[in-house]
Each structure stands twice: as structure tokens, then as C-alpha cells.
Design a protein around this motif. Structure first.
Motif, PDB file in Angstrom:
ATOM      1  N   THR A 212     -34.495  62.880 -35.012  1.00  0.00           N
ATOM      2  CA  THR A 212     -33.635  63.491 -36.025  1.00  0.00           C
ATOM      3  C   THR A 212     -34.096  64.909 -36.329  1.00  0.00           C
ATOM      4  OG1 THR A 212     -33.123  61.350 -37.040  1.00  0.00           O
ATOM      5  CG2 THR A 212     -32.834  63.304 -38.423  1.00  0.00           C
TER       6      THR A 212
ATOM      7  N   ASP B 229     -33.589  67.274 -33.215  1.00  0.00           N
ATOM      8  CA  ASP B 229     -32.182  67.663 -33.095  1.00  0.00           C
ATOM      9  C   ASP B 229     -31.825  68.762 -34.089  1.00  0.00           C
ATOM     10  OD1 ASP B 229     -31.842  65.809 -31.068  1.00  0.00           O
ATOM     11  OD2 ASP B 229     -30.836  64.323 -32.342  1.00  0.00           O
TER      12      ASP B 229
ATOM     13  N   ILE C 217     -34.041  61.547 -43.016  1.00  0.00           N
ATOM     14  CA  ILE C 217     -34.491  60.679 -41.937  1.00  0.00           C
ATOM     15  C   ILE C 217     -34.235  59.249 -42.383  1.00  0.00           C
ATOM     16  CG2 ILE C 217     -36.119  62.289 -40.896  1.00  0.00           C
ATOM     17  CD1 ILE C 217     -38.365  60.985 -42.443  1.00  0.00           C
TER      18      ILE C 217
ATOM     19  N   THR D 167     -36.574  56.727 -35.668  1.00  0.00           N
ATOM     20  CA  THR D 167     -35.643  57.824 -35.351  1.00  0.00           C
ATOM     21  C   THR D 167     -36.035  59.153 -35.992  1.00  0.00           C
ATOM     22  OG1 THR D 167     -34.197  57.282 -37.224  1.00  0.00           O
ATOM     23  CG2 THR D 167     -33.707  56.208 -35.099  1.00  0.00           C
TER      24      THR D 167
END
Length: 124
Positions: free
Chosen positions: A62, A65, A53, A58
Motif C-alpha cells: 500500500t 504504491d 493501511i 498489505t
């Protein structure tokens, strides 16, 4: 097709870490240890990978996903993500992303970069 259990360990990308606050650790040492952990798990019969990460903003996306792309059997959330108090909210986001998008996965935690394999083996 491999029957190896899929394992991912989540940690901060070395570029996102302030190593001045961590005695005796550098980006190079961290990457070397993570690769050693990954290799050790693979030699033990797992299919292991590292998920970095990059920022608090984000981290959730991350992890989501990655969980959507791969059905992991075990997710290890590294000590650097959970222990320093400034990262508490990132830790919370990561746990919730794993919980929602990889409900089949066991969740485990290491205490430092050297006990990753033992942490995984407790649960998988």
C-alpha cells in the motif's frame, strides 16, 4: 499547478483497529481528528492527504504504491503504526517503503492524532 508541499500521513484504517484497547477513542473520533488534521495542514498551505493501511500483510505494498504515484515532500507515520509493539514489523516495513520509494521525502512522526500539523511543520 500548485507549489504546495505534498504531505501524506499513514495510519491504520479504523476497521483494522481494536478500539477496546484504546480508551476514549472510537472510529468516528479518529476519522474526525484525521480529517481535522488534513484540513488544518491544507489551510496552512500544504497539500495533505491520508493513506490508510489495512493489514500487516498489505501495508508495505500500500505504501509503495502511494510513494510511486505521488512525489511526497513529507511522510508522517502515525503513532498507531509505530508505538504498539505488535505493529513493530509493520512500522519497519512502512519506513523501508518510504525510504526506498520516496527518498526525497522528510519523514516525521506524531505522538497522537492531535499534533500532526506540528509534526509536519518541524520538517517541511
Amino acid at each position: 499547478m500548485s507549489n504546495a508541499k505534498k504531505v501524506v500521513f499513514i495510519g491504520w484504517h479504523p476497521d483494522a483497529i481494536d478500539f477496546s484497547k484504546i480508551p476514549n477513542l472510537t472510529a468516528e473520533k479518529l476519522i474526525a481528528q484525521l480529517e481535522k488534521d488534513r484540513q488544518q495542514l491544507n489551510e496552512l498551505g500544504y497539500d495533505a492527504e491520508i493513506l490508510f493501511i489495512h493489514s500487516p500483510q498489505t501495508a508495505y505494498d500500500t505504501v509503495v504504491d502511494a510513494m510511486k504515484q505521488t512525489p511526497y515532500d513529507c511522510v508522517l507515520i502515525g503513532a498507531g503504526v509505530r508505538l504498539p509493539e505488535p505493529h513493530f514489523l509493520v512500522f519497519e516495513k512502512v519506513v523501508n517503503a518510504v525510504h526506498e520509494y520516496a527518498p526525497q521525502a522528510k519523514i516525521c512522526f506524531n505522538t497522537n492524532p492531535m499534533d500532526t500539523a506540528e509534526s509536519v511543520q518541524r520538517w517541511v
